[in-house]
Write a protein that holds these residues in place. Structure first.
Motif, PDB file in Angstrom:
ATOM      1  N   LEU A 177     -23.741 -49.779  43.934  1.00  0.00           N
ATOM      2  CA  LEU A 177     -22.527 -49.173  43.366  1.00  0.00           C
ATOM      3  C   LEU A 177     -22.407 -49.446  41.866  1.00  0.00           C
ATOM      4  O   LEU A 177     -21.984 -48.577  41.106  1.00  0.00           O
ATOM      5  CB  LEU A 177     -21.286 -49.691  44.099  1.00  0.00           C
ATOM      6  N   LEU A 235     -24.942 -47.257  40.158  1.00  0.00           N
ATOM      7  CA  LEU A 235     -24.500 -45.869  40.273  1.00  0.00           C
ATOM      8  C   LEU A 235     -23.469 -45.533  39.205  1.00  0.00           C
ATOM      9  O   LEU A 235     -23.503 -44.437  38.622  1.00  0.00           O
ATOM     10  CB  LEU A 235     -23.933 -45.605  41.669  1.00  0.00           C
ATOM     11  N   SER A 236     -22.585 -46.468  38.908  1.00  0.00           N
ATOM     12  CA  SER A 236     -21.579 -46.202  37.872  1.00  0.00           C
ATOM     13  C   SER A 236     -22.236 -45.988  36.513  1.00  0.00           C
ATOM     14  O   SER A 236     -21.837 -45.102  35.753  1.00  0.00           O
ATOM     15  CB  SER A 236     -20.544 -47.331  37.802  1.00  0.00           C
ATOM     16  N   SER A 270     -17.040 -45.630  41.394  1.00  0.00           N
ATOM     17  CA  SER A 270     -18.228 -46.369  41.814  1.00  0.00           C
ATOM     18  C   SER A 270     -18.249 -47.779  41.219  1.00  0.00           C
ATOM     19  O   SER A 270     -18.596 -48.737  41.916  1.00  0.00           O
ATOM     20  CB  SER A 270     -19.495 -45.606  41.457  1.00  0.00           C
ATOM     21  N   TRP A 314     -16.053 -54.492  46.348  1.00  0.00           N
ATOM     22  CA  TRP A 314     -16.995 -54.947  47.366  1.00  0.00           C
ATOM     23  C   TRP A 314     -17.470 -56.367  47.060  1.00  0.00           C
ATOM     24  O   TRP A 314     -17.714 -57.155  47.984  1.00  0.00           O
ATOM     25  CB  TRP A 314     -18.174 -53.985  47.460  1.00  0.00           C
ATOM     26  N   ALA A 351     -25.284 -53.407  48.382  1.00  0.00           N
ATOM     27  CA  ALA A 351     -24.176 -52.479  48.128  1.00  0.00           C
ATOM     28  C   ALA A 351     -23.560 -52.732  46.750  1.00  0.00           C
ATOM     29  O   ALA A 351     -23.231 -51.781  46.030  1.00  0.00           O
ATOM     30  CB  ALA A 351     -23.115 -52.610  49.222  1.00  0.00           C
ATOM     31  N   GLY A 409     -15.551 -49.775  42.850  1.00  0.00           N
ATOM     32  CA  GLY A 409     -15.988 -50.011  44.226  1.00  0.00           C
ATOM     33  C   GLY A 409     -16.930 -51.193  44.309  1.00  0.00           C
ATOM     34  O   GLY A 409     -16.867 -51.997  45.246  1.00  0.00           O
ATOM     35  N   ALA A 410     -17.820 -51.315  43.325  1.00  0.00           N
ATOM     36  CA  ALA A 410     -18.737 -52.455  43.291  1.00  0.00           C
ATOM     37  C   ALA A 410     -17.978 -53.760  43.108  1.00  0.00           C
ATOM     38  O   ALA A 410     -18.291 -54.768  43.756  1.00  0.00           O
ATOM     39  CB  ALA A 410     -19.752 -52.281  42.166  1.00  0.00           C
ATOM     40  N   SER A 462     -20.354 -55.963  37.705  1.00  0.00           N
ATOM     41  CA  SER A 462     -20.850 -56.034  39.085  1.00  0.00           C
ATOM     42  C   SER A 462     -22.169 -56.803  39.144  1.00  0.00           C
ATOM     43  O   SER A 462     -22.451 -57.480  40.137  1.00  0.00           O
ATOM     44  CB  SER A 462     -21.009 -54.631  39.677  1.00  0.00           C
TER      45      SER A 462
END
Length: 123
Positions: A51, A54-55, A19, A26, A47, A22-23, A106
């Motif tokens: 993400l 979420l991490s 996650s 993205w 997004a 992914g951030a 992020s």
């Protein structure tokens, strides 16, 4: 790096890393889109923020799982040394710290892209 993933728990650390990375990925995709099109949508920014956060929250979740396991062992064997308890607490801190670092990275991307997008919309 791989030692931390194994020590922190492969399943938990994998979800935190996926996650968080992914951030970051993205963010890079969004930055490329911004440089090409001159703006990005709110969905791209959301997004990145989702993400990244979420991490961190997955890291806290896995810390709870790790502490629960450690406390059940302590309950089973009451004569455990303080060094072993400290080692268990140290290991339980790996996943939320990793999540927090990825969230911070992020967040920096999110804030930068948000600022650039707002500046571009003003002009």
């Amino acid at each position: 790096m791989f030692d931390f993933i194994i020590e922190g728990g492969v399943i938990g650390m994998s979800t935190v890393m996926i996650s968080g990375l992914g951030a970051i990925v993205w963010s890079i995709i969004s930055a490329a889109k911004f440089s090409k099109a001159g703006c990005i949508t709110k969905r791209h920014l959301d997004a990145i923020l989702f993400l990244g956060s979420l991490s961190f929250f997955l890291g806290v979740l896995w810390q709870g799982v790790g502490l629960s396991q450690a406390l059940s062992v302590i309950q089973e064997y009451p004569g455990i040394s303080p060094a072993a308890i400290a080692g268990g607490i140290r290991v339980s801190m790996i996943s939320p710290l990793t999540g927090a670092v990825l969230f911070a990275i992020s967040g920096i991307f999110w804030m930068s892209l948000r600022y650039m997008n707002a500046k571009k919309a003003e002009s």
